[in-house]
Write a protein that holds these residues in place. Structure first.
Motif, mmCIF file in Angstrom:
data_model
loop_
_atom_site.group_PDB
_atom_site.id
_atom_site.type_symbol
_atom_site.label_atom_id
_atom_site.label_comp_id
_atom_site.label_asym_id
_atom_site.label_seq_id
_atom_site.Cartn_x
_atom_site.Cartn_y
_atom_site.Cartn_z
ATOM 1 N N GLY A 283 -28.546 -56.822 23.477
ATOM 2 C CA GLY A 283 -27.161 -57.174 23.777
ATOM 3 C C GLY A 283 -26.965 -57.592 25.223
ATOM 4 O O GLY A 283 -26.262 -58.567 25.509
ATOM 5 N N VAL B 220 -19.957 -59.222 22.917
ATOM 6 C CA VAL B 220 -21.291 -58.649 22.699
ATOM 7 C C VAL B 220 -21.320 -57.192 23.155
ATOM 8 O O VAL B 220 -21.851 -56.311 22.463
ATOM 9 N N THR C 299 -19.314 -54.899 20.660
ATOM 10 C CA THR C 299 -20.046 -54.705 19.412
ATOM 11 C C THR C 299 -21.218 -53.758 19.615
ATOM 12 O O THR C 299 -21.509 -52.907 18.763
ATOM 13 N N THR C 300 -21.900 -53.879 20.748
ATOM 14 C CA THR C 300 -23.049 -53.014 21.029
ATOM 15 C C THR C 300 -22.635 -51.554 21.133
ATOM 16 O O THR C 300 -23.329 -50.660 20.635
ATOM 17 N N MET D 141 -17.653 -59.015 18.322
ATOM 18 C CA MET D 141 -18.202 -60.284 17.846
ATOM 19 C C MET D 141 -18.336 -60.250 16.328
ATOM 20 O O MET D 141 -18.833 -59.279 15.759
ATOM 21 N N GLU E 100 -25.324 -64.717 15.341
ATOM 22 C CA GLU E 100 -25.505 -64.540 16.773
ATOM 23 C C GLU E 100 -25.840 -63.094 17.120
ATOM 24 O O GLU E 100 -26.665 -62.826 17.998
ATOM 25 N N LEU E 101 -25.210 -62.163 16.397
ATOM 26 C CA LEU E 101 -25.508 -60.743 16.615
ATOM 27 C C LEU E 101 -26.962 -60.430 16.263
ATOM 28 O O LEU E 101 -27.643 -59.698 16.981
ATOM 29 N N TYR F 143 -29.724 -58.819 18.875
ATOM 30 C CA TYR F 143 -30.447 -57.558 18.719
ATOM 31 C C TYR F 143 -31.921 -57.776 18.386
ATOM 32 O O TYR F 143 -32.765 -56.945 18.726
#
Length: 429
Positions: free
Chosen positions: A77, A96, A99-100, A231, A236-237, A241
């Motif tokens: 991330g 980002v 979400t992390t 996000m 993209e996630l 990761y």
């Protein structure tokens, strides 16, 4: 203040000051981050005995799972977040980050639940065949699992506070937590005689305080990163990761390798062998932490220059890092060759001669690994920062799992116990 920030800006500041501005706090921060098992080992070895010392080593595979998952999402991330900062897209960096944090909390709660429910099965799988040792491990991990959310959140916080341009705060939080852990270990183990339970409680409390120190950094008026809408771009996630996969592979494979080492040591040398391995692990980690700190400090620097397309600056940062990690290796070799007994005596009281002799044998054969460790870590970190996760994973997985396990299985057949001692340096080479 603006001039100081510009001086240490990864994209615009002079190369050497920027590198050391990030590297020095990172080294101290990683020392502090990994100090819990070191401090626990010193107090338990001196105030409780070799069995309590062995408990710490048997817990390593479980503890590395926490760190492996935390590193997966934190490194992945933060590298992607750094790219967005370099591209002047702060809203994407915030997404980002948010979400992390949420993913980290979810993983932590899952680990806590399964760890508590299946604690007996886990203790058996970790190789605690001795009844007293098994009870100690059950007590230690039974407390540690309740603190899992603290462990994951503090690592996520560290990487993103550092990314926001505040490496001293990120490291300072862990240094304060480490100091509290030392004080509580002395109080709980040396004064209250709580044994392994005291060590676990000290670690849990210090991790919680570290989280409290890091959290306000994201809520100040001038915060570069802050909580926002998560996000929703799954692709993209996944890329973000997946970029941390080498860190996950490295940490997870260290845990598996430690488990195999523990089994071998218990089988061939008994509980004293595991206690000796604990001593070696702690000395080993002193050098490794400094190397990782220097290499890891390049992640926000390289990722932001990668986003800004400053490729020549990336090469210049790498040159400094190469000389730095080679210097660390030389210092560790001098310490291990010149003062082995002094290092071992830190962890054990007088009278534990069998454990000390096994640890001394390890030191004789292991030191050549430090000729290669820093360069291996640097290569892995570079590929992660350049959004090339697969080469990074190959290096990390080979040095921390495939090669040491292969050496551990094959070499003792030819060399006996010496084969155990030389497995790590051969793997690094």
């Amino acid at each position: 203040m603006a001039q100081t920030e510009h001086k240490y800006d990864p994209i615009e500041g002079k190369v050497s000051p920027v590198f050391w501005h990030y590297a020095i706090p990172e080294i101290f921060g990683l020392f502090a981050m990994s100090s819990a098992s070191l401090v626990d080992s010193i107090f338990l070895g001196n105030y409780v005995g070799p069995k309590a010392l062995a408990t710490v080593n048997l817990s390593i595979p479980a503890m590395t799972l926490f760190f492996a998952l935390a590193m997966l999402i934190s490194v992945g991330g933060s590298v992607v977040g750094g790219k967005y900062i370099g591209q002047k897209r702060p809203n994407m960096a915030n997404s980002v980050f948010t979400t992390t944090v949420l993913v980290g909390l979810f993983i932590a709660l899952l680990l806590m639940f399964f760890g508590i429910v299946f604690l007996d099965e886990l203790v058996g799988a970790l190789g605690a065949t001795d009844q007293e040792l098994a009870e100690m491990l059950k007590v230690y991990l039974g407390i540690i699992f309740w603190a899992t959310p603290f462990y994951l959140v503090e690592i996520v916080g560290f990487y993103f506070v550092r990314l926001s341009g505040r490496p001293i705060l990120a490291s300072g939080a862990f240094i304060v937590g480490a100091g509290i852990n030392v004080g509580l270990d002395y109080l709980f183990i040396a004064q209250f005689d709580w044994g392994v339970a005291g060590a676990a409680y000290a670690t849990m409390i210090s991790a919680g305080i570290t989280c409290l120190i890091l959290a306000p950094a994201f809520f100040t008026k001038n915060a570069k990163l802050r909580l926002s809408k998560p996000m929703t771009d799954v692709k993209e996630l996944f890329k973000a990761y997946f970029n941390g996969i080498s860190e996950f592979a490295n940490e997870a494979s260290i845990g598996i390798t430690a488990l195999i080492f523990n089994w071998v040591m218990i089988t061939r040398m008994g509980m004293e062998g595991v206690a000796a391995l604990t001593i070696l692990n702690n000395i080993w980690m002193l050098g490794v932490c400094v190397s990782i700190g220097m290499c890891d400090s390049l992640q926000p620097i390289i990722s932001q220059n990668y986003g800004a397309r400053n490729h020549q600056r990336i090469v210049e940062f790498l040159k400094i890092a190469v000389y730095a990690v080679l210097g660390v290796g030389v210092v560790m070799i001098v310490a291990m060759v010149g003062f082995p007994n002094t290092l071992i005596d830190i962890f054990l009281e007088d009278g534990e001669e069998k454990t000390k002799n096994i640890a001394a044998s390890f030191m004789i054969y292991v030191w050549p690994a430090f000729l290669f460790i820093g360069l291996n870590i640097l290569l892995s970190t570079y590929f992660t920062s350049m959004h090339k996760p697969l080469p990074s994973m190959y290096i990390a997985f080979s040095r921390s799992f495939i090669l040491p396990v292969a050496a551990l299985v094959i070499l003792p057949i030819w060399l006996g116990d010496v084969g155990i001692f030389v497995a790590l340096p051969i793997a690094e080479a």
